[in-house]
Design a protein around this motif. Sequence first.
Motif, mmCIF file in Angstrom:
data_model
loop_
_atom_site.group_PDB
_atom_site.id
_atom_site.type_symbol
_atom_site.label_atom_id
_atom_site.label_comp_id
_atom_site.label_asym_id
_atom_site.label_seq_id
_atom_site.Cartn_x
_atom_site.Cartn_y
_atom_site.Cartn_z
ATOM 1 N N ALA A 64 -66.016 41.482 8.466
ATOM 2 C CA ALA A 64 -65.705 41.728 9.870
ATOM 3 C C ALA A 64 -64.434 42.545 10.097
ATOM 4 C CB ALA A 64 -65.626 40.413 10.631
ATOM 5 N N ARG A 65 -63.348 42.147 9.505
ATOM 6 C CA ARG A 65 -62.079 42.819 9.785
ATOM 7 C C ARG A 65 -62.142 44.303 9.435
ATOM 8 N NH1 ARG A 65 -57.080 42.524 6.516
ATOM 9 N NH2 ARG A 65 -55.501 43.507 7.779
ATOM 10 N N ARG A 66 -62.572 44.613 8.217
ATOM 11 C CA ARG A 66 -62.643 46.007 7.768
ATOM 12 C C ARG A 66 -63.702 46.787 8.540
ATOM 13 N NH1 ARG A 66 -60.358 50.436 6.596
ATOM 14 N NH2 ARG A 66 -61.312 51.688 4.995
ATOM 15 N N GLN A 67 -64.846 46.171 8.774
ATOM 16 C CA GLN A 67 -65.930 46.852 9.472
ATOM 17 C C GLN A 67 -65.525 47.221 10.890
ATOM 18 O OE1 GLN A 67 -69.635 44.699 9.319
ATOM 19 N NE2 GLN A 67 -70.805 46.516 9.828
ATOM 20 N N LEU A 68 -64.932 46.294 11.611
ATOM 21 C CA LEU A 68 -64.529 46.567 12.989
ATOM 22 C C LEU A 68 -63.401 47.595 13.037
ATOM 23 C CD1 LEU A 68 -64.808 42.989 14.507
ATOM 24 C CD2 LEU A 68 -66.416 44.898 14.744
ATOM 25 N N GLU A 69 -62.535 47.589 12.047
ATOM 26 C CA GLU A 69 -61.468 48.589 11.944
ATOM 27 C C GLU A 69 -62.057 49.995 11.772
ATOM 28 O OE1 GLU A 69 -58.885 49.157 8.123
ATOM 29 O OE2 GLU A 69 -57.959 47.580 9.341
ATOM 30 N N LEU A 70 -63.038 50.127 10.878
ATOM 31 C CA LEU A 70 -63.688 51.422 10.649
ATOM 32 C C LEU A 70 -64.448 51.881 11.894
ATOM 33 C CD1 LEU A 70 -64.972 50.830 7.009
ATOM 34 C CD2 LEU A 70 -63.210 52.468 7.714
ATOM 35 N N LEU A 71 -65.118 50.961 12.564
ATOM 36 C CA LEU A 71 -65.846 51.320 13.787
ATOM 37 C C LEU A 71 -64.885 51.755 14.897
ATOM 38 C CD1 LEU A 71 -68.658 48.627 13.818
ATOM 39 C CD2 LEU A 71 -68.928 51.095 13.467
ATOM 40 N N ARG A 72 -63.793 51.030 15.055
ATOM 41 C CA ARG A 72 -62.778 51.407 16.062
ATOM 42 C C ARG A 72 -62.278 52.828 15.820
ATOM 43 N NH1 ARG A 72 -61.037 46.343 15.923
ATOM 44 N NH2 ARG A 72 -59.559 46.736 14.249
ATOM 45 N N ALA A 73 -62.065 53.175 14.557
ATOM 46 C CA ALA A 73 -61.593 54.517 14.199
ATOM 47 C C ALA A 73 -62.608 55.595 14.593
ATOM 48 C CB ALA A 73 -61.297 54.595 12.706
ATOM 49 N N GLU A 74 -63.873 55.226 14.750
ATOM 50 C CA GLU A 74 -64.928 56.161 15.168
ATOM 51 C C GLU A 74 -65.198 56.075 16.674
ATOM 52 O OE1 GLU A 74 -68.423 55.467 12.814
ATOM 53 O OE2 GLU A 74 -67.501 56.327 11.024
ATOM 54 N N TYR A 125 -73.769 51.436 22.170
ATOM 55 C CA TYR A 125 -73.496 52.135 20.915
ATOM 56 C C TYR A 125 -74.647 52.158 19.908
ATOM 57 C CZ TYR A 125 -68.833 52.273 22.735
ATOM 58 O OH TYR A 125 -67.744 52.515 23.542
ATOM 59 N N ARG A 126 -75.748 51.516 20.241
ATOM 60 C CA ARG A 126 -76.864 51.447 19.287
ATOM 61 C C ARG A 126 -77.557 52.793 19.154
ATOM 62 N NH1 ARG A 126 -81.337 46.721 19.754
ATOM 63 N NH2 ARG A 126 -81.964 46.657 17.554
ATOM 64 N N TRP A 127 -77.882 53.128 17.914
ATOM 65 C CA TRP A 127 -78.618 54.346 17.590
ATOM 66 C C TRP A 127 -79.873 53.933 16.836
ATOM 67 C CZ3 TRP A 127 -80.121 55.854 12.730
ATOM 68 C CH2 TRP A 127 -80.651 57.143 12.619
ATOM 69 N N GLY A 128 -80.850 54.784 16.816
ATOM 70 C CA GLY A 128 -82.040 54.475 16.031
ATOM 71 C C GLY A 128 -83.267 55.168 16.558
ATOM 72 N N VAL A 129 -84.383 54.535 16.309
ATOM 73 C CA VAL A 129 -85.659 55.133 16.693
ATOM 74 C C VAL A 129 -85.782 55.290 18.202
ATOM 75 C CG1 VAL A 129 -86.879 54.372 14.624
ATOM 76 C CG2 VAL A 129 -86.767 52.861 16.582
ATOM 77 N N ALA A 146 -71.600 58.995 13.209
ATOM 78 C CA ALA A 146 -70.298 58.424 13.566
ATOM 79 C C ALA A 146 -70.285 58.116 15.060
ATOM 80 C CB ALA A 146 -69.186 59.411 13.215
ATOM 81 N N GLY A 147 -69.679 57.002 15.409
ATOM 82 C CA GLY A 147 -69.596 56.607 16.811
ATOM 83 C C GLY A 147 -70.806 55.846 17.307
ATOM 84 N N ARG A 148 -71.748 55.554 16.431
ATOM 85 C CA ARG A 148 -72.953 54.805 16.785
ATOM 86 C C ARG A 148 -73.165 53.712 15.749
ATOM 87 N NH1 ARG A 148 -76.183 57.654 20.394
ATOM 88 N NH2 ARG A 148 -77.042 55.608 20.827
ATOM 89 N N VAL A 149 -73.990 52.731 16.076
ATOM 90 C CA VAL A 149 -74.317 51.653 15.151
ATOM 91 C C VAL A 149 -75.820 51.413 15.166
ATOM 92 C CG1 VAL A 149 -72.075 50.496 15.382
ATOM 93 C CG2 VAL A 149 -73.977 49.816 16.877
ATOM 94 N N ALA A 150 -76.292 50.749 14.126
ATOM 95 C CA ALA A 150 -77.683 50.313 14.042
ATOM 96 C C ALA A 150 -77.661 48.877 13.533
ATOM 97 C CB ALA A 150 -78.470 51.203 13.079
ATOM 98 N N THR A 151 -78.731 48.167 13.760
ATOM 99 C CA THR A 151 -78.830 46.809 13.224
ATOM 100 C C THR A 151 -79.545 46.861 11.882
ATOM 101 O OG1 THR A 151 -80.974 46.317 14.227
ATOM 102 C CG2 THR A 151 -78.999 45.862 15.575
#
Length: 99
Positions: free
Chosen positions: A69-79, A93-97, A20-25
């Motif tokens: 986009a709308r739902r995804q960005l809403e969920l990310l904002r909440a994190e 915000y990128r997470w990964g290797v 939570a609070g991070r993203v990956a591509t």
Amino acid sequence: MSVDEQLHERIRDAVRSVPAGRVATYGDIAEIARASTPRLVGRVLSEDGHDLPWHRVLRASGRPAPHLARRQLELLRAEGVPAVNDKVDLRTYRWGVRD
């Protein structure tokens, strides 16, 4: 593009591991799961990703897919992951290797 059961589960495990609070591509997830292309990640998420933190996976540009986009960005904002002009700053915000 064929996804065998083992690859399918590796992709699901990789998506599940994004905190939570991070993203990956899609490419990050493909690399972690040893998938041949990021498109396979998108396919698995679209077919079997409803129970995963799918919203933490973005395009390489830091943007979500337009139809999500709308739902995804809403969920990310909440994190705690903000987007500016519908784009997440991957440098922050990128997470990964690389973590």
